[in-house]
Design a protein around this motif. Structure first.
Motif, PDB file in Angstrom:
ATOM      1  N   ILE A   1     -10.414  -8.369   1.808  1.00  0.00           N
ATOM      2  CA  ILE A   1     -10.534  -8.120   0.377  1.00  0.00           C
ATOM      3  C   ILE A   1     -11.524  -9.510   0.049  1.00  0.00           C
ATOM      4  N   MET A   2     -12.515  -9.161  -1.021  1.00  0.00           N
ATOM      5  CA  MET A   2     -13.500  -9.962  -1.153  1.00  0.00           C
ATOM      6  C   MET A   2     -13.261 -10.259  -2.287  1.00  0.00           C
ATOM      7  N   GLY A   3     -14.603 -11.575  -2.989  1.00  0.00           N
ATOM      8  CA  GLY A   3     -14.565 -11.290  -3.995  1.00  0.00           C
ATOM      9  C   GLY A   3     -15.570 -13.172  -5.076  1.00  0.00           C
ATOM     10  N   SER A   4     -15.677 -13.282  -5.853  1.00  0.00           N
ATOM     11  CA  SER A   4     -16.181 -14.327  -5.642  1.00  0.00           C
ATOM     12  C   SER A   4     -15.136 -15.420  -6.127  1.00  0.00           C
TER      13      SER A   4
ATOM     14  N   LYS B   1      -8.182 -14.444  -5.045  1.00  0.00           N
ATOM     15  CA  LYS B   1      -8.084 -14.734  -3.934  1.00  0.00           C
ATOM     16  C   LYS B   1      -7.575 -14.994  -3.137  1.00  0.00           C
ATOM     17  N   THR B   2      -7.548 -16.364  -2.586  1.00  0.00           N
ATOM     18  CA  THR B   2      -6.671 -17.739  -2.721  1.00  0.00           C
ATOM     19  C   THR B   2      -5.120 -17.031  -3.318  1.00  0.00           C
ATOM     20  N   THR B   3      -5.450 -16.851  -4.733  1.00  0.00           N
ATOM     21  CA  THR B   3      -3.976 -16.534  -4.897  1.00  0.00           C
ATOM     22  C   THR B   3      -3.229 -15.292  -4.072  1.00  0.00           C
ATOM     23  N   MET B   4      -4.345 -13.974  -4.166  1.00  0.00           N
ATOM     24  CA  MET B   4      -3.811 -12.610  -3.281  1.00  0.00           C
ATOM     25  C   MET B   4      -3.479 -13.513  -1.888  1.00  0.00           C
ATOM     26  N   LEU B   5      -4.233 -14.240  -1.259  1.00  0.00           N
ATOM     27  CA  LEU B   5      -3.841 -14.530   0.261  1.00  0.00           C
ATOM     28  C   LEU B   5      -2.252 -14.542   0.153  1.00  0.00           C
ATOM     29  N   ASN B   6      -2.064 -16.020  -0.970  1.00  0.00           N
ATOM     30  CA  ASN B   6      -0.786 -17.034  -0.623  1.00  0.00           C
ATOM     31  C   ASN B   6      -0.064 -15.738  -1.010  1.00  0.00           C
ATOM     32  N   LEU B   7      -0.023 -14.548  -1.677  1.00  0.00           N
ATOM     33  CA  LEU B   7       1.325 -14.128  -2.026  1.00  0.00           C
ATOM     34  C   LEU B   7       1.278 -13.307  -0.167  1.00  0.00           C
ATOM     35  N   LEU B   8       0.429 -12.404   0.154  1.00  0.00           N
ATOM     36  CA  LEU B   8       0.700 -11.966   0.919  1.00  0.00           C
ATOM     37  C   LEU B   8       1.397 -12.542   1.655  1.00  0.00           C
ATOM     38  N   GLY B   9       0.543 -13.735   2.145  1.00  0.00           N
ATOM     39  CA  GLY B   9       1.231 -14.776   3.496  1.00  0.00           C
ATOM     40  C   GLY B   9       2.429 -15.112   2.719  1.00  0.00           C
TER      41      GLY B   9
ATOM     42  N   VAL C   1      -5.819  -8.757   7.604  1.00  0.00           N
ATOM     43  CA  VAL C   1      -6.341  -8.569   7.056  1.00  0.00           C
ATOM     44  C   VAL C   1      -6.862  -9.767   6.511  1.00  0.00           C
ATOM     45  N   PHE C   2      -8.438  -9.314   5.859  1.00  0.00           N
ATOM     46  CA  PHE C   2      -9.464 -10.887   6.159  1.00  0.00           C
ATOM     47  C   PHE C   2     -10.125 -10.976   5.333  1.00  0.00           C
ATOM     48  N   VAL C   3      -9.660 -12.216   4.110  1.00  0.00           N
ATOM     49  CA  VAL C   3     -10.517 -11.943   2.948  1.00  0.00           C
ATOM     50  C   VAL C   3     -11.575 -12.946   3.515  1.00  0.00           C
ATOM     51  N   THR C   4     -12.412 -12.816   2.469  1.00  0.00           N
ATOM     52  CA  THR C   4     -13.464 -13.665   3.023  1.00  0.00           C
ATOM     53  C   THR C   4     -14.000 -13.709   1.285  1.00  0.00           C
TER      54      THR C   4
ATOM     55  N   HIS D   1      -4.432 -16.615 -15.909  1.00  0.00           N
ATOM     56  CA  HIS D   1      -3.630 -15.358 -15.364  1.00  0.00           C
ATOM     57  C   HIS D   1      -4.467 -15.112 -13.992  1.00  0.00           C
ATOM     58  N   ALA D   2      -4.274 -15.914 -13.113  1.00  0.00           N
ATOM     59  CA  ALA D   2      -4.726 -16.107 -11.643  1.00  0.00           C
ATOM     60  C   ALA D   2      -5.126 -14.129 -11.133  1.00  0.00           C
ATOM     61  N   LEU D   3      -4.350 -13.344 -11.777  1.00  0.00           N
ATOM     62  CA  LEU D   3      -3.889 -11.690 -10.537  1.00  0.00           C
ATOM     63  C   LEU D   3      -2.663 -11.053 -12.209  1.00  0.00           C
ATOM     64  N   ARG D   4      -3.317 -10.221 -12.506  1.00  0.00           N
ATOM     65  CA  ARG D   4      -3.628  -9.836 -13.580  1.00  0.00           C
ATOM     66  C   ARG D   4      -2.893  -7.839 -13.537  1.00  0.00           C
ATOM     67  N   GLY D   5      -2.101  -7.506 -12.812  1.00  0.00           N
ATOM     68  CA  GLY D   5      -1.545  -5.934 -12.458  1.00  0.00           C
ATOM     69  C   GLY D   5      -1.863  -5.414 -11.396  1.00  0.00           C
ATOM     70  N   VAL D   6      -1.922  -6.011  -9.944  1.00  0.00           N
ATOM     71  CA  VAL D   6      -3.015  -5.167  -8.957  1.00  0.00           C
ATOM     72  C   VAL D   6      -1.481  -4.638  -7.733  1.00  0.00           C
ATOM     73  N   SER D   7      -2.410  -3.676  -8.056  1.00  0.00           N
ATOM     74  CA  SER D   7      -1.498  -3.032  -7.299  1.00  0.00           C
ATOM     75  C   SER D   7      -1.978  -2.027  -6.036  1.00  0.00           C
ATOM     76  N   PHE D   8      -1.474  -2.279  -4.663  1.00  0.00           N
ATOM     77  CA  PHE D   8      -2.464  -1.114  -3.329  1.00  0.00           C
ATOM     78  C   PHE D   8      -1.432  -1.053  -2.153  1.00  0.00           C
ATOM     79  N   SER D   9      -1.495  -0.809  -1.637  1.00  0.00           N
ATOM     80  CA  SER D   9      -0.856  -0.679  -0.263  1.00  0.00           C
ATOM     81  C   SER D   9      -1.411  -0.445   0.744  1.00  0.00           C
ATOM     82  N   ILE D  10      -1.359  -1.898   2.134  1.00  0.00           N
ATOM     83  CA  ILE D  10      -2.011  -1.113   3.331  1.00  0.00           C
ATOM     84  C   ILE D  10      -1.315  -0.775   4.642  1.00  0.00           C
ATOM     85  N   ASP D  11      -1.441   0.299   5.202  1.00  0.00           N
ATOM     86  CA  ASP D  11      -0.744   1.260   5.977  1.00  0.00           C
ATOM     87  C   ASP D  11      -0.983   0.101   7.532  1.00  0.00           C
TER      88      ASP D  11
END
Lengths: 406, 247
Positions: free
Chosen positions: B40-43, B48-56, B200-203, B23-33
């Motif tokens: 977006i940070m995280g070890s 993180k990478t899964t999130m980036l692929n989805l956002l992209g 959106v800056f993933v690091t 389970h790479a992402l387990r229920g994430v909700s947010f919005s960006i204006d």
């Protein structure tokens, strides 16, 4: 992406790897060039045989007595006496598609002139025979109607016979040579014709009036064969039909009876000889096509390498909006460009090689437009065929994996 | 209310590896204006990478809805996602991903090549403008192998700007650069933010989060922190504070 941009992108990719693109192209160049050259050689020899046959008279029709049987014993055609002078008269006077016609009777023996002697056959014919066999008089004349009627002891000799009998360079015209003790006066000499494609010396020939041979040498009333010319080459088959109908009527054959004569045309001989060269041509073309196939596999190989090498580029292009078919077309066009350019260069090389062979070895070469077009089309198809699979593979890459490919 | 560019609703993404489900992402909700500069940070392993692929729009979620500029992406097919990437997203990668032996201008033109509505002239004009915006107007015809890392990343940013995207996605955009050049790139991002761009800056580098207007932290596939940054640091000041290089 539109086609112009795709071609530009593909050209740049090839330009970035010039040596590799050239080596891949070399496979196609060699393939196309060899197909064209081999077909040119094959077709060249076919044409040269065809022209030799037409020199012998392309619209010539030969009628010979057929096999028959006598009390259950089958007899060879040569011993048959079914062809008569009446048949010749009928063919000469009552046909529409036969323009020239000559009976033939042959005998062989020894010719003697002075201290020389030489073996050769003698052919009894009429003056039409020269036209039918495409022979021409060098010096002197053909025998006249009157000479045929009186069975005059005159003859026309070919160059080989002259060389063997007149060793001191005498002028043969008007000289008397003896054939089996019968003196013949030479009234004409034939132009040299050389060997035909079956290796027969066409100058080893002596012609005399058929009446002379029939009455003075063989003592027969039948004839051994009839040579005729159809009005045109295209009418040969009509002429054959006409002759067959006429001869069957003359010979009073019932519908159920088999012909007692054989009619052959040059077309059959020509077919037989050209089928041999056709097989040769096919064989050569097959070998050449294999090299084209190997060239195609070369394209496939290099396209695979190219796709693997540029996986990240593919990933990037997809991430900024390239669709699968954009990537597919990009790599396919690259493969087609290689084979297309290779095809053009190959055609030039093939034409050059064909001309070089003609010039250097004086082989008969005939460049075929269809061969040029065919190998060109085939090599472009080769490009599409062998470029398709790697291109398809590239287009199905997952952009996420492709972007992170090391 | 500001226009929302990104809206995630209970996004889940599972991967099947062998017999196990990860389970790479387990229920994430947010919005960006519109106009936000979000980090977006995280070890590693946080999603993180899964999130980036989805956002992209490179990937689709197993569950949940994703709206980009009010368009539902979750149900799109491959080709539709290609088109939306082409029109609405600009990517900036860690390793630049420029085409080799190709000039800066041609690299920047690339996204427009896949959009048939632009003519060759328009493409060139837009590419030159984008390169101007990142301060590379004098490097139009330099090939990618004739440029420094910082210059290459500027070309990549220009490439991300050229199609006027609603969202710029940067993936460790400063990861391959030295400190000074990294600050220079951050200055550029802050300038773009001021001009109203949504970024959106993933690091994985927490220091860089100080320059963004909002910080989202992921851990084990969940958002553990989502807060606006009250004290945005100026990358320009940091750059000026660095000791001068002695040549």
């Amino acid at each position: 992406m539109n086609i112009g941009n795709l071609i530009k992108v593909s050209l740049r990719a090839l330009n970035n790897n010039k040596m590799r693109a050239f080596l891949t192209m070399l496979g196609i160049i060699i393939g196309v060039a060899s197909v064209i050259t081999m077909l040119a050689i094959g077709q060249g020899s076919k044409k040269s045989i065809q022209s030799q046959i037409s020199e012998m008279g392309s619209n010539m029709i030969m009628i010979q007595p057929g096999t028959g049987n006598m009390g259950g014993v089958r007899l060879s055609g040569e011993s048959q006496q079914t062809l008569k002078l009446e048949d010749y008269y009928a063919l000469r006077d009552k046909t529409n598609y036969i323009s020239a016609c000559s009976p033939t009777v042959n005998s062989s023996g020894q010719y003697i002139f002075g201290s020389n002697n030489y073996p050769c056959s003698i052919s009894g014919v009429n003056s039409d025979y020269l036209d039918i066999r495409k022979l021409s008089i060098d010096e002197g004349t053909v025998f006249s109607k009157q000479q045929i009627e009186v069975a005059a002891k005159v003859c026309i000799v070919g160059q080989t016979v002259i060389k063997n009998l007149f060793t001191n360079g005498e002028d043969p015209l008007g000289k008397v040579i003896r054939f089996n003790k019968i003196p013949f006066t030479i009234i004409g000499t034939l132009n040299e014709k050389g060997f035909n494609s079956m290796g027969m010396d066409q100058d080893n020939i002596v012609l005399a009036p058929y009446t002379t041979i029939q009455k003075r040498i063989l003592a027969i009333t039948y004839i051994q064969g009839i040579y005729a010319s159809a009005t045109t080459e295209a009418d040969t088959n009509k002429a054959i039909d006409e002759a067959e109908t006429l001869l069957r009527a003359n010979h009073k054959l019932k519908a159920s009876d088999a012909d007692d004569f054989n009619i052959r045309s040059q077309e059959e001989i020509s077919k037989m000889l050209t089928s041999t060269t056709d097989i040769l041509t096919i064989l050569l073309a097959c070998i050449a096509s294999i090299s084209l196939l190997v060239g195609g596999i070369g394209i496939m190989n290099i396209m695979y390498v190219s796709v693997t090498e540029r996986t990240r580029e593919i990933g990037l292009r997809m991430s900024i909006g390239a669709k699968g078919r954009d990537i597919l077309s990009q790599f396919l066009i690259e493969a087609i460009l290689i084979s297309f350019t290779g095809g053009i260069i190959g055609v030039l090389f093939g034409l050059g090689a064909s001309l070089l062979i003609q010039f250097a070895f004086s082989w008969p070469v005939s460049i075929q437009l269809y061969a040029v077009l065919l190998s060109f089309v085939v090599c472009t198809i080769t490009g599409v065929f062998f470029g398709w699979y790697p291109a398809k593979k590239a287009s199905q890459l997952d952009p996420i994996d492709a972007l992170r490919y090391e | 209310m500001n226009k929302s560019i990104i809206r995630l609703e209970n996004i889940k993404r599972d991967f099947i590896v062998g017999e196990e489900t990860v389970h790479a992402l387990r229920g994430v909700s947010f919005s960006i204006d519109e106009g936000e500069f979000v980090s977006i940070m995280g070890s590693s392993g946080s999603g993180k990478t899964t999130m980036l692929n989805l956002l992209g729009c490179l990937d689709t979620p197993t569950e949940g809805d994703y709206f980009l500029d009010n368009v539902a992406v979750s149900t799109m097919n491959k080709n539709q996602r290609s088109t939306i990437r082409n029109k609405k997203i600009g990517f900036v990668f860690q390793s630049y991903n420029l085409l080799p032996k190709t000039t800066a201008e041609e690299n920047v033109e690339l996204p427009l090549m896949y959009n048939p509505s632009y003519t060759g002239k328009e493409r060139r004009e837009k590419a030159i403008k984008a390169l101007n915006d990142v301060g590379l107007s004098d490097r139009l015809n330099h090939k990618s192998n004739q440029m420094s890392g910082g210059q290459m990343q500027r070309v990549a940013i220009a490439r991300a700007l050229v199609n006027d995207p609603v969202l710029i996605l940067a993936d460790e955009a400063t990861g391959n650069l030295d400190t000074r050049t990294a600050y220079e790139i951050m200055v550029l991002f802050q300038e773009l933010h001021k001009k109203g761009r949504t970024i959106v800056f993933v690091t994985h580098n927490p220091e860089l989060a100080a320059f963004t207007s909002r910080n989202i932290v992921l851990r084990d596939g969940k958002v553990i922190k989502d807060a606006p940054n009250e004290r945005i640091e100026s990358a320009k000041k940091m750059l000026d504070a660095l000791p001068k290089q002695e040549d």
